[in-house]
Write a protein that holds these residues in place. Structure first.
Motif, PDB file in Angstrom:
ATOM      1  N   VAL A 123      -6.505  14.132  -4.884  1.00 43.24           N
ATOM      2  CA  VAL A 123      -7.365  13.256  -4.090  1.00 43.24           C
ATOM      3  C   VAL A 123      -7.969  12.232  -5.044  1.00 43.24           C
ATOM      4  O   VAL A 123      -8.582  12.601  -6.049  1.00 43.24           O
ATOM      5  CB  VAL A 123      -8.483  14.043  -3.387  1.00 43.24           C
ATOM      6  N   ILE A 124      -7.780  10.954  -4.725  1.00 45.22           N
ATOM      7  CA  ILE A 124      -8.318   9.870  -5.552  1.00 45.22           C
ATOM      8  C   ILE A 124      -9.393   9.160  -4.731  1.00 45.22           C
ATOM      9  O   ILE A 124      -9.137   8.710  -3.617  1.00 45.22           O
ATOM     10  CB  ILE A 124      -7.220   8.864  -5.951  1.00 45.22           C
ATOM     11  N   TYR A 125     -10.594   9.068  -5.314  1.00 45.18           N
ATOM     12  CA  TYR A 125     -11.709   8.371  -4.673  1.00 45.18           C
ATOM     13  C   TYR A 125     -12.056   7.158  -5.518  1.00 45.18           C
ATOM     14  O   TYR A 125     -12.399   7.302  -6.695  1.00 45.18           O
ATOM     15  CB  TYR A 125     -12.959   9.248  -4.621  1.00 45.18           C
ATOM     16  N   SER A 126     -11.958   5.977  -4.930  1.00 43.19           N
ATOM     17  CA  SER A 126     -12.365   4.767  -5.639  1.00 43.19           C
ATOM     18  C   SER A 126     -12.233   3.572  -4.712  1.00 43.19           C
ATOM     19  O   SER A 126     -11.497   3.610  -3.722  1.00 43.19           O
ATOM     20  CB  SER A 126     -11.501   4.535  -6.873  1.00 43.19           C
ATOM     21  N   GLU A 127     -12.927   2.524  -5.069  1.00 43.39           N
ATOM     22  CA  GLU A 127     -12.738   1.240  -4.404  1.00 43.39           C
ATOM     23  C   GLU A 127     -11.988   0.278  -5.315  1.00 43.39           C
ATOM     24  O   GLU A 127     -11.690  -0.832  -4.924  1.00 43.39           O
ATOM     25  CB  GLU A 127     -14.095   0.655  -4.005  1.00 43.39           C
ATOM     26  N   ASN A 128     -11.679   0.715  -6.542  1.00 38.53           N
ATOM     27  CA  ASN A 128     -11.009  -0.105  -7.534  1.00 38.53           C
ATOM     28  C   ASN A 128      -9.498  -0.008  -7.314  1.00 38.53           C
ATOM     29  O   ASN A 128      -8.857   0.953  -7.716  1.00 38.53           O
ATOM     30  CB  ASN A 128     -11.401   0.375  -8.936  1.00 38.53           C
ATOM     31  N   ARG A 129      -8.931  -1.013  -6.658  1.00 35.30           N
ATOM     32  CA  ARG A 129      -7.504  -1.017  -6.302  1.00 35.30           C
ATOM     33  C   ARG A 129      -6.598  -0.947  -7.534  1.00 35.30           C
ATOM     34  O   ARG A 129      -5.561  -0.300  -7.512  1.00 35.30           O
ATOM     35  CB  ARG A 129      -7.148  -2.259  -5.467  1.00 35.30           C
ATOM     36  N   TYR A 130      -6.993  -1.623  -8.606  1.00 33.54           N
ATOM     37  CA  TYR A 130      -6.188  -1.595  -9.831  1.00 33.54           C
ATOM     38  C   TYR A 130      -6.040  -0.154 -10.338  1.00 33.54           C
ATOM     39  O   TYR A 130      -4.935   0.308 -10.618  1.00 33.54           O
ATOM     40  CB  TYR A 130      -6.832  -2.483 -10.907  1.00 33.54           C
ATOM     41  N   LEU A 131      -7.164   0.550 -10.455  1.00 32.38           N
ATOM     42  CA  LEU A 131      -7.115   1.931 -10.946  1.00 32.38           C
ATOM     43  C   LEU A 131      -6.402   2.858  -9.967  1.00 32.38           C
ATOM     44  O   LEU A 131      -5.651   3.747 -10.375  1.00 32.38           O
ATOM     45  CB  LEU A 131      -8.528   2.453 -11.243  1.00 32.38           C
ATOM     46  N   ILE A 132      -6.629   2.659  -8.672  1.00 33.60           N
ATOM     47  CA  ILE A 132      -5.931   3.479  -7.676  1.00 33.60           C
ATOM     48  C   ILE A 132      -4.422   3.338  -7.847  1.00 33.60           C
ATOM     49  O   ILE A 132      -3.692   4.328  -7.862  1.00 33.60           O
ATOM     50  CB  ILE A 132      -6.358   3.110  -6.239  1.00 33.60           C
ATOM     51  N   ASN A 133      -3.953   2.102  -7.985  1.00 35.71           N
ATOM     52  CA  ASN A 133      -2.508   1.871  -8.158  1.00 35.71           C
ATOM     53  C   ASN A 133      -1.983   2.497  -9.448  1.00 35.71           C
ATOM     54  O   ASN A 133      -0.916   3.121  -9.451  1.00 35.71           O
ATOM     55  CB  ASN A 133      -2.202   0.378  -8.130  1.00 35.71           C
ATOM     56  N   LYS A 134      -2.714   2.344 -10.536  1.00 38.97           N
ATOM     57  CA  LYS A 134      -2.272   2.903 -11.824  1.00 38.97           C
ATOM     58  C   LYS A 134      -2.218   4.428 -11.769  1.00 38.97           C
ATOM     59  O   LYS A 134      -1.255   5.051 -12.236  1.00 38.97           O
ATOM     60  CB  LYS A 134      -3.192   2.444 -12.964  1.00 38.97           C
ATOM     61  N   ILE A 135      -3.258   5.048 -11.203  1.00 39.87           N
ATOM     62  CA  ILE A 135      -3.301   6.506 -11.124  1.00 39.87           C
ATOM     63  C   ILE A 135      -2.236   7.011 -10.154  1.00 39.87           C
ATOM     64  O   ILE A 135      -1.569   8.016 -10.418  1.00 39.87           O
ATOM     65  CB  ILE A 135      -4.715   6.993 -10.755  1.00 39.87           C
ATOM     66  N   SER A 136      -2.057   6.299  -9.050  1.00 38.25           N
ATOM     67  CA  SER A 136      -1.005   6.671  -8.098  1.00 38.25           C
ATOM     68  C   SER A 136       0.360   6.649  -8.767  1.00 38.25           C
ATOM     69  O   SER A 136       1.155   7.586  -8.618  1.00 38.25           O
ATOM     70  CB  SER A 136      -1.012   5.712  -6.904  1.00 38.25           C
ATOM     71  N   ASN A 137       0.645   5.597  -9.513  1.00 38.87           N
ATOM     72  CA  ASN A 137       1.917   5.505 -10.235  1.00 38.87           C
ATOM     73  C   ASN A 137       2.054   6.612 -11.272  1.00 38.87           C
ATOM     74  O   ASN A 137       3.135   7.177 -11.449  1.00 38.87           O
ATOM     75  CB  ASN A 137       2.057   4.138 -10.910  1.00 38.87           C
ATOM     76  N   PHE A 138       0.974   6.920 -11.954  1.00 40.46           N
ATOM     77  CA  PHE A 138       0.977   7.986 -12.958  1.00 40.46           C
ATOM     78  C   PHE A 138       1.429   9.304 -12.334  1.00 40.46           C
ATOM     79  O   PHE A 138       2.320   9.979 -12.857  1.00 40.46           O
ATOM     80  CB  PHE A 138      -0.428   8.121 -13.551  1.00 40.46           C
ATOM     81  N   TYR A 139       0.840   9.674 -11.199  1.00 37.87           N
ATOM     82  CA  TYR A 139       1.175  10.960 -10.579  1.00 37.87           C
ATOM     83  C   TYR A 139       2.542  10.946  -9.887  1.00 37.87           C
ATOM     84  O   TYR A 139       3.230  11.965  -9.881  1.00 37.87           O
ATOM     85  CB  TYR A 139       0.088  11.393  -9.593  1.00 37.87           C
TER      86      TYR A 139
END
Length: 167
Positions: free
Chosen positions: A138-154
């Motif tokens: 579960v990823i909680y954030s409003e920071n789209r850049y970090l969401i995309n990077k973490i999503s790609n990581f996983y």
């Protein structure tokens, strides 16, 4: 005889490869010092406690149901065995949460699947969900850049699949 030896070697190689691909909890989910987190720091435990989190350290793994409930609003707590979490703040504005990840380890894949049927969008802060084996990220954030990077990581590292909650 020659074919049976080759078959045995193939089976041994395949099983060794499969074991090396199994996910280790929490090691397989730790973001650590990823380059995309260079502007983030872990939020202090004191600040988390002041904001109502019942945590002893950050990041952490716990079986404490009270802590799990703070990250798993949409899930049946009895179906979750452990949680791993990391909570970050921006280095410049440390009083505000930058991004949080929580990895919920379910007791079985069936329990995970049953829980995912009940997940819906909640509040203004809509979490992003990924699923792999008996884990929900579960990823909680409003920071789209970090969401995309973490999503790609996983997705790239573990093969996690995006889960879209019902509306």
């Amino acid at each position: 005889m020659k074919y049976s030896i080759l078959t045995v070697l193939l089976v041994l190689f395949t099983s060794a490869f499969y074991r090396s691909q199994q996910i280790r909890f929490p090691e397989g989910f730790i973001l650590g010092k990823q380059d995309f987190l260079k502007d983030q720091i872990f939020i202090s435990t004191n600040l988390l406690v002041q904001n109502g989190f019942d945590v002893k350290k950050n990041p952490d793994v716990t079986e404490n149901k009270k802590v799990i409930s703070q990250f798993a609003e949409n899930f049946n707590l009895e179906d979750i065995s452990k949680i791993y979490f990391e909570i970050y703040a921006d280095k410049v504005n440390q009083n505000e949460e930058g991004i949080s990840i929580a990895v919920l380890e379910f007791k079985t894949i069936d329990k995970l699947k049953n829980n995912m049927k009940t997940v819906d969008e909640i509040g203004l802060f809509i979490p992003i969900y990924f699923v792999i084996d008996n884990y929900v990220i579960v990823i909680y954030s409003e920071n789209r850049y970090l969401i995309n990077k973490i999503s790609n990581f996983y997705t790239e590292r573990l093969g996690a699949k995006y889960y879209s909650p019902k509306k």
